[in-house]
Design a protein around this motif. Structure first.
Motif: not given
Length: 500
Positions: A189-192, A197-201, A265-266
């Motif tokens: 959910y957070m990645a979606e 805007r965030i590329t690294h988790f 996102k890709k």
């Protein structure tokens, strides 16, 4: 050449006028750096594009513990239990970052930070751990991310920094396999919602800490004394139960990696952030280096090794015996899902090692009682860990991107008569650690960035507010922020991308 940016200039910055002064002094520092010869032995450069950042964790700074429909976490419960935290302190308000995030982003900008590693409070998004998401919780992180990007700071998000929703703890917490699945759903959910805007988790921070210290407690020998450390939820599990919690934690990581790949996102990247056990060769000769490398793989068998290899080592399972975790082949496939980078938290050597002809091929050398240490009782001084930890992560597991996700030290910081904080001990510590990190990058170890712990003083878990780790001094009664001497040191290193 412009006038050097001094500490006195730094601390005179106000929130309102910070960006204009910052821009002028940024150019001045860059000009000073350009006048130095790259071949000068006094300049130790980092790779082009090296990322300089700071780090925090949600529970330690946000406050607003029961605002905007946030649910309680295990740390809310633990800190509200008398006798668990030094001086019975808690993080109900902490740094009030939830309301002061704009001011804090301005301070990051003034530090010269190009990135900020922060954690997302799971119970702020899912008050019950699962079920309907809380839009007010998501709104806060949307505002924070937008504010960071507006000021040229890259957001790096950690999805779990120990604040498990209490509702899930009531259902068994990490002993319950369903918690791993719930974490995967939350990560997706957070990645979606944020990967535009965030590329690294970072999936999970310090497996070893929240599992071992939270579910059994940890005793370590420091300076001839035994130090006991406990974290929330403060359980005392059996070895078999602890091993199963450990397995559920790394399974949660694997499920999160797959969910981020599916929902993000890709180009979105993800990986763990582990406080790796760091064996350091006592003597830098081939046989002792090889022994320390072998020890690194085996001492991290329950966490980093299984995540990066997709298997539990035979030695690990044999040592556990009847207490070994219940594992399926599918579990190991999920846990071993390839990651894009590896984050490691580096504070100290775990042990010194010499080669041995006897199994397992290395001999552990304990710390002498007189070994120097920092303020925290567990924090022995050994900056060489900053070289060997990333080097072994690279040599053992061929990690293509490594981040130092935490490094720093606690100090007994106080305001001087002139209102400043002269934390020379922290500057000394950082200079020594960064010298070793620069040595690693010069040797070709692919460290891409460094996140200093911490951006500002905060609630230091069971130690309460006494141990100060920040570049920014915080008066917790007034919430006034004061940059320390180490803040100007960090800024100069960041702007120059070099130690000088």
């Amino acid at each position: 050449m412009g006038t050097p940016f001094t500490r006195r200039d730094f601390v005179k910055l106000t929130t309102a006028g910070m960006l204009g002064v910052l821009a002028a002094n940024h150019a001045s520092a860059a000009q000073r750096s350009a006048t130095r010869s790259p071949q000068s032995p006094s300049v130790r450069p980092f790779p082009k594009g090296f990322l300089w950042g700071t780090a925090t964790a949600a529970y330690q700074i946000e406050g607003a513990w029961a605002e905007d429909a946030k649910g309680p976490s295990i740390w809310d419960t633990y800190a509200h239990t008398p006798g668990k935290i030094k001086n019975n302190e808690n993080a109900d308000v902490a740094n009030d970052h939830y309301h002061r995030y704009q001011e804090d982003v301005q301070l990051m900008k003034a530090l010269g930070a190009k990135a900020y590693r922060f954690s997302i409070a799971w119970p702020r998004i899912y008050p019950e751990g699962t079920g309907p998401a809380n839009p007010k919780g998501l709104d806060f992180y949307n505002r924070l991310v937008d504010e960071l990007l507006t000021h040229g700071i890259q957001p790096y998000a950690t999805l779990y920094h120990w604040d498990l929703p209490q509702a899930l703890q009531d259902k068994g917490g990490w002993q319950n396999r369903d918690t791993a699945k719930a974490f995967g759903d939350y990560a997706g959910y957070m990645a979606e919602k944020l990967s535009d805007r965030i590329t690294h988790f970072f999936t999970i921070n310090e497996f070893h800490s929240f599992v071992d210290m939270g579910h059994r407690g940890l005793e370590m020998a420091v300076g001839g004394k035994t130090v006991s450390i406990e974290l929330a939820p403060g359980m005392k599990l059996s070895p078999a139960e602890l091993n199963q919690v450990r397995h559920h934690a790394v399974l949660a990581h694997g499920l999160a990696v797959n969910a981020i790949r599916a929902k993000g996102k890709k180009g979105t990247k993800c990986g763990p952030a582990e406080n790796i056990t760091i064996p350091v060769p006592l003597i830098e000769s081939p046989e002792h280096i090889q022994a320390a490398e072998r020890a690194t793989r085996e001492m991290n068998a329950g966490y980093l090794t299984v995540m990066l290899e997709g298997q539990y080592l035979d030695a690990y399972l044999n040592a556990a015996g009847k207490d070994a975790p219940k594992v399926t082949a599918d579990d190991l496939k999920i846990i071993g899902t390839p990651v894009d980078f590896v984050g490691i938290n580096v504070y100290r050597p775990s042990i010194y090692v010499l080669a041995s002809d006897n199994a397992p091929g290395y001999r552990e050398i304990p710390f002498n009682a007189s070994h120097p240490k920092m303020l925290s009782s567990w924090h022995v001084l050994g900056p060489e860990a900053m070289y060997w930890a990333p080097r072994f992560v690279h040599s053992l597991w061929k990690a293509k991107e490594i981040y130092i996700t935490e490094n720093g030290c606690a100090a007994d910081d106080t305001l001087a008569e002139d209102g400043q904080v002269y934390d020379t001990d922290r500057v000394m510590f950082l200079r020594n650690c960064l010298t070793q990190l620069q040595r690693a990058t010069a040797d070709g170890v692919p460290v891409r960035g460094y996140f200093l712990w911490s951006m500002m003083d905060n609630f230091e878990w069971s130690a309460g507010y006494g141990n100060r780790f920040g570049l920014i001094y915080v008066d917790f009664k007034t919430q006034k922020r004061t940059p320390k001497l180490s803040a100007s040191f960090f800024r100069e290193v960041s702007v120059r991308n070099a130690l000088a």
